[in-house]
Design a protein around this motif. Structure first.
Motif, PDB file in Angstrom:
ATOM      1  N   GLN A  15      44.266  55.196  36.984  1.00 22.47           N
ATOM      2  CA  GLN A  15      43.774  53.821  36.879  1.00 22.47           C
ATOM      3  C   GLN A  15      43.980  53.055  38.183  1.00 22.47           C
ATOM      4  N   GLU A  16      45.128  53.268  38.834  1.00 20.38           N
ATOM      5  CA  GLU A  16      45.382  52.614  40.120  1.00 20.38           C
ATOM      6  C   GLU A  16      44.399  53.096  41.180  1.00 20.38           C
ATOM      7  N   ASN A  34      47.981  57.362  32.050  1.00 16.14           N
ATOM      8  CA  ASN A  34      48.960  58.409  31.756  1.00 16.14           C
ATOM      9  C   ASN A  34      48.686  59.694  32.534  1.00 16.14           C
ATOM     10  N   VAL A  35      48.009  59.557  33.650  1.00 11.50           N
ATOM     11  CA  VAL A  35      47.732  60.705  34.512  1.00 11.50           C
ATOM     12  C   VAL A  35      47.790  60.229  35.958  1.00 11.50           C
ATOM     13  N   THR A  36      48.354  61.046  36.826  1.00  9.39           N
ATOM     14  CA  THR A  36      48.441  60.694  38.238  1.00  9.39           C
ATOM     15  C   THR A  36      47.528  61.595  39.062  1.00  9.39           C
ATOM     16  N   VAL A  37      47.030  61.040  40.154  1.00 12.16           N
ATOM     17  CA  VAL A  37      46.169  61.781  41.078  1.00 12.16           C
ATOM     18  C   VAL A  37      46.648  61.493  42.493  1.00 12.16           C
ATOM     19  N   ASP A  38      46.914  62.551  43.274  1.00 12.17           N
ATOM     20  CA  ASP A  38      47.387  62.335  44.636  1.00 12.17           C
ATOM     21  C   ASP A  38      46.217  62.276  45.621  1.00 12.17           C
ATOM     22  N   ALA A  39      46.533  62.171  46.902  1.00 11.06           N
ATOM     23  CA  ALA A  39      45.506  61.991  47.930  1.00 11.06           C
ATOM     24  C   ALA A  39      44.560  63.187  48.046  1.00 11.06           C
ATOM     25  N   CYS A  40      45.008  64.357  47.600  1.00 12.87           N
ATOM     26  CA  CYS A  40      44.165  65.561  47.655  1.00 12.87           C
ATOM     27  C   CYS A  40      43.359  65.760  46.380  1.00 12.87           C
ATOM     28  N   GLY A  41      43.522  64.863  45.419  1.00 11.55           N
ATOM     29  CA  GLY A  41      42.804  64.997  44.158  1.00 11.55           C
ATOM     30  C   GLY A  41      43.504  65.871  43.146  1.00 11.55           C
ATOM     31  N   SER A  42      44.770  66.233  43.420  1.00 12.38           N
ATOM     32  CA  SER A  42      45.533  67.037  42.459  1.00 12.38           C
ATOM     33  C   SER A  42      46.023  66.140  41.327  1.00 12.38           C
ATOM     34  N   LEU A  43      45.855  66.599  40.105  1.00 10.24           N
ATOM     35  CA  LEU A  43      46.091  65.790  38.911  1.00 10.24           C
ATOM     36  C   LEU A  43      47.310  66.274  38.143  1.00 10.24           C
ATOM     37  N   GLU A  89      34.909  50.790  35.827  1.00  7.83           N
ATOM     38  CA  GLU A  89      35.366  49.917  34.747  1.00  7.83           C
ATOM     39  C   GLU A  89      35.350  50.739  33.465  1.00  7.83           C
ATOM     40  N   PRO A  90      36.182  50.394  32.492  1.00 10.05           N
ATOM     41  CA  PRO A  90      36.255  51.195  31.266  1.00 10.05           C
ATOM     42  C   PRO A  90      34.932  51.221  30.506  1.00 10.05           C
ATOM     43  N   ALA A  91      34.696  52.323  29.821  1.00 12.71           N
ATOM     44  CA  ALA A  91      33.491  52.445  28.991  1.00 12.71           C
ATOM     45  C   ALA A  91      33.511  51.414  27.872  1.00 12.71           C
ATOM     46  N   PHE A  92      34.664  51.265  27.241  1.00 15.17           N
ATOM     47  CA  PHE A  92      34.823  50.298  26.152  1.00 15.17           C
ATOM     48  C   PHE A  92      35.961  49.370  26.561  1.00 15.17           C
ATOM     49  N   CYS A  93      35.571  48.175  26.931  1.00 16.13           N
ATOM     50  CA  CYS A  93      36.450  47.290  27.669  1.00 16.13           C
ATOM     51  C   CYS A  93      36.901  46.113  26.823  1.00 16.13           C
TER      52      CYS A  93
END
Length: 283
Positions: free
Chosen positions: A87-88, A133-142, A202-206
């Motif tokens: 999300q960030e 509830n999921v993180t993604v780093d600069a290389c796109g690793s999840l 933006e979220p699908a259902f906001c």
């Protein structure tokens, strides 16, 4: 607890709801996340089951519980430190008015599918799937956050609630709102919501500040599609069609997780080849 220096300042509401606090281990000075569970108020049998199940999870795309211990009436679980949430990352692209590259969308989807397939084979369901509830780093690793971080769950529905942001996404599938149990096709719906958010920023259902959550849930149940999906300039029609299929109101019409993984793997390999070819041509 005396071996940890808890950093309780500037912790988001979501983290406080789940009693999650950044901390420093004073033994080796490592940065960790500390979760505290009140043993007087939780279901002890369920907690033991979850500890046994989720502490043994070993997948590169799922964060690990490093250790756990009891002190007084608290169960403390120590997790490895998390990087930026998805999300960030999405918020960063929205602020700079840039699009997320399509290759990154496919890469994230493939890793989601790998992690969820692994859990499925172990008989585990990830019921708290959303962009926070999921993180993604600069290389796109999840990395999916270990579900122990959100145990026991304080929320009845899978909703990202943070009043510091303009958008609050609702990721729960129509059949879940109707009271049905968790299923693979519900996870596919949530993946559709996450992909939509990466494409549209933006979220699908906001749920916006001041709006009624029940109106939004009613739209989901009655199959009202999210807005402007057909106006996603800069993305392939194949990706748009895939998101649309994931957000079909009828669960049986959504693709299976295995099918999603196959499509994502093919696209990751194709986009990797295209990017490598472009890099060679510019050298």
């Amino acid at each position: 607890m005396e071996d940890f220096e808890i950093q309780s300042c500037n912790v988001s509401r979501d983290k406080r709801v789940h009693s999650l606090y950044p901390a420093k281990c004073l033994i080796d000075n490592s940065e960790v996340v500390l979760k505290c569970i009140n043993l007087k108020t939780c279901d002890l049998k369920n907690l033991v089951y979850l500890l046994e199940s989720w502490s043994r999870v070993g997948h590169k795309n799922i964060s690990k519980a490093l250790c756990w211990f009891q002190q007084n009436d608290r169960e403390a679980i120590v997790f490895e430190q998390c990087s930026k949430s998805l999300q960030e990352v999405i918020n960063g692209y929205r602020i700079t008015q840039q699009k997320i590259p399509e290759w990154l969308v496919w890469k994230v989807l493939l890793q989601f599918c790998d992690a969820l397939t692994y859990l499925q084979r172990r008989g585990l369901s990830y019921t708290e799937l959303n962009t926070k509830n999921v993180t993604v780093d600069a290389c796109g690793s999840l990395q999916l956050h270990n579900l122990l971080m959100y145990t026991p769950s304080e929320l009845e529905l899978n909703v990202c609630v943070d009043m510091s942001t303009s958008f609050q996404g609702i990721y729960v599938a129509p059949e879940r709102i109707r009271g049905q149990g968790h299923s693979e096709r519900q996870a596919v719906w949530t993946l559709g919501c996450i992909l939509y958010e990466m494409v549209k920023l933006e979220p699908a259902f906001c749920l916006r500040n001041g709006s009624n959550i029940f109106d939004t849930l009613n739209e989901i149940v009655h199959g009202t599609p999210p807005p402007k999906l057909d106006q996603a300039d800069g993305f392939s029609q194949g990706l748009i069609n895939l998101i649309t299929s994931c957000l079909m109101p009828e669960a049986r019409l959504r693709p299976a997780l295995d099918d999603l993984r196959g499509i994502a793997k093919e696209q990751v390999e194709r986009t990797k080849f295209c990017r490598n070819s472009h890099q060679r041509s510019t050298i």
